[in-house]
Design a protein around this motif. Structure first.
Motif, PDB file in Angstrom:
ATOM      1  N   ALA A 139       0.828  -1.203   0.000  1.00 34.29           N
ATOM      2  CA  ALA A 139       0.000   0.000   0.000  1.00 34.29           C
ATOM      3  C   ALA A 139       0.870   1.263   0.000  1.00 34.29           C
ATOM      4  O   ALA A 139       0.573   2.233  -0.708  1.00 34.29           O
ATOM      5  N   GLU A 140       1.959   1.259   0.766  1.00 28.32           N
ATOM      6  CA  GLU A 140       2.865   2.403   0.784  1.00 28.32           C
ATOM      7  C   GLU A 140       3.532   2.588  -0.576  1.00 28.32           C
ATOM      8  O   GLU A 140       3.713   3.712  -1.041  1.00 28.32           O
ATOM      9  N   HIS A 141       3.900   1.484  -1.198  1.00 24.86           N
ATOM     10  CA  HIS A 141       4.514   1.557  -2.523  1.00 24.86           C
ATOM     11  C   HIS A 141       3.534   2.158  -3.541  1.00 24.86           C
ATOM     12  O   HIS A 141       3.913   3.013  -4.359  1.00 24.86           O
ATOM     13  N   GLU A 142       2.283   1.735  -3.499  1.00 25.87           N
ATOM     14  CA  GLU A 142       1.270   2.286  -4.400  1.00 25.87           C
ATOM     15  C   GLU A 142       1.048   3.771  -4.137  1.00 25.87           C
ATOM     16  O   GLU A 142       0.870   4.563  -5.067  1.00 25.87           O
ATOM     17  N   LEU A 143       1.082   4.160  -2.867  1.00 27.17           N
ATOM     18  CA  LEU A 143       0.925   5.563  -2.514  1.00 27.17           C
ATOM     19  C   LEU A 143       2.071   6.399  -3.082  1.00 27.17           C
ATOM     20  O   LEU A 143       1.847   7.484  -3.644  1.00 27.17           O
ATOM     21  N   VAL A 144       3.282   5.897  -2.975  1.00 23.91           N
ATOM     22  CA  VAL A 144       4.438   6.606  -3.530  1.00 23.91           C
ATOM     23  C   VAL A 144       4.299   6.729  -5.046  1.00 23.91           C
ATOM     24  O   VAL A 144       4.571   7.786  -5.630  1.00 23.91           O
ATOM     25  N   CYS A 145       3.854   5.660  -5.699  1.00 25.55           N
ATOM     26  CA  CYS A 145       3.673   5.690  -7.154  1.00 25.55           C
ATOM     27  C   CYS A 145       2.610   6.704  -7.547  1.00 25.55           C
ATOM     28  O   CYS A 145       2.778   7.461  -8.520  1.00 25.55           O
ATOM     29  N   HIS A 146       1.506   6.761  -6.814  1.00 27.27           N
ATOM     30  CA  HIS A 146       0.441   7.723  -7.112  1.00 27.27           C
ATOM     31  C   HIS A 146       0.920   9.154  -6.891  1.00 27.27           C
ATOM     32  O   HIS A 146       0.563  10.057  -7.648  1.00 27.27           O
ATOM     33  N   GLU A 160       2.922  10.133  -9.845  1.00 27.98           N
ATOM     34  CA  GLU A 160       2.045  10.419 -10.986  1.00 27.98           C
ATOM     35  C   GLU A 160       1.395  11.789 -10.841  1.00 27.98           C
ATOM     36  O   GLU A 160       1.318  12.554 -11.813  1.00 27.98           O
ATOM     37  N   VAL A 161       0.928  12.106  -9.645  1.00 25.94           N
ATOM     38  CA  VAL A 161       0.298  13.412  -9.404  1.00 25.94           C
ATOM     39  C   VAL A 161       1.318  14.523  -9.621  1.00 25.94           C
ATOM     40  O   VAL A 161       1.018  15.544 -10.249  1.00 25.94           O
ATOM     41  N   HIS A 162       2.533  14.322  -9.119  1.00 20.90           N
ATOM     42  CA  HIS A 162       3.586  15.319  -9.300  1.00 20.90           C
ATOM     43  C   HIS A 162       3.888  15.519 -10.782  1.00 20.90           C
ATOM     44  O   HIS A 162       4.024  16.664 -11.254  1.00 20.90           O
ATOM     45  N   ALA A 163       3.977  14.430 -11.535  1.00 16.37           N
ATOM     46  CA  ALA A 163       4.255  14.529 -12.973  1.00 16.37           C
ATOM     47  C   ALA A 163       3.106  15.223 -13.705  1.00 16.37           C
ATOM     48  O   ALA A 163       3.341  16.039 -14.609  1.00 16.37           O
ATOM     49  N   ARG A 217       3.317  18.721 -15.734  1.00 14.37           N
ATOM     50  CA  ARG A 217       2.871  18.788 -17.127  1.00 14.37           C
ATOM     51  C   ARG A 217       1.848  19.912 -17.331  1.00 14.37           C
ATOM     52  O   ARG A 217       1.902  20.647 -18.322  1.00 14.37           O
ATOM     53  N   ALA A 218       0.919  20.048 -16.392  1.00 12.36           N
ATOM     54  CA  ALA A 218      -0.084  21.116 -16.488  1.00 12.36           C
ATOM     55  C   ALA A 218       0.578  22.490 -16.385  1.00 12.36           C
ATOM     56  O   ALA A 218       0.205  23.427 -17.102  1.00 12.36           O
ATOM     57  N   ARG A 219       1.570  22.612 -15.506  1.00 11.23           N
ATOM     58  CA  ARG A 219       2.278  23.883 -15.355  1.00 11.23           C
ATOM     59  C   ARG A 219       3.005  24.251 -16.651  1.00 11.23           C
ATOM     60  O   ARG A 219       2.958  25.396 -17.092  1.00 11.23           O
TER      61      ARG A 219
END
Length: 120
Positions: free
Chosen positions: A31-38, A41-44, A48-50
């Motif tokens: 679960a922690e690994h998935e949280l880090v991956c998400h 993704e949010v940061h990327a 990209r939006a910026r």
């Protein structure tokens, strides 16, 4: 009509969830690994939006500069043509029309100084 198989199978076995095969610590680690991956993704996506907003702003700025220069040149040319027309009208003796043409040329040249382009 029945939905049973001909070989008398009672049903298909359901796959066991992978959570039942691991311990609670393994579950938390996953679960922690998935949280880090998400989060990555949010940061990327935010980055990209910026970048997209900056790109659009640059396009708008370039368009504003182009139209600002074009409008200034058009007004300057229109003022010059009105002045030349007013001079020719004055030479031919049509004073009232010449005054109107000179007023138009003054207004166009004044508008050239009023129109400003955007600066970075």
């Amino acid at each position: 009509m029945t939905t049973m198989h001909r070989d008398n199978d009672q049903g298909q076995p359901f796959p066991r969830p992978s959570i039942l095969d691991s311990s609670f610590d393994d579950f938390l680690t996953q679960a922690e690994h998935e949280l880090v991956c998400h989060r990555r993704e949010v940061h990327a996506l935010r980055r990209r939006a910026r970048r997209q907003r900056r790109r659009e702003l640059r396009l708008r700025t370039r368009a504003a500069r182009f139209f600002g220069k074009t409008i200034r040149m058009g007004l300057a040319i229109a003022g010059t043509l009105a002045f030349v027309g007013g001079t020719s009208l004055l030479i031919t003796g049509n004073v009232n029309a010449a005054k109107d043409a000179f007023a138009l040329s003054a207004a166009a040249w004044g508008a050239v100084t009023a129109v400003r382009t955007t600066r970075n």
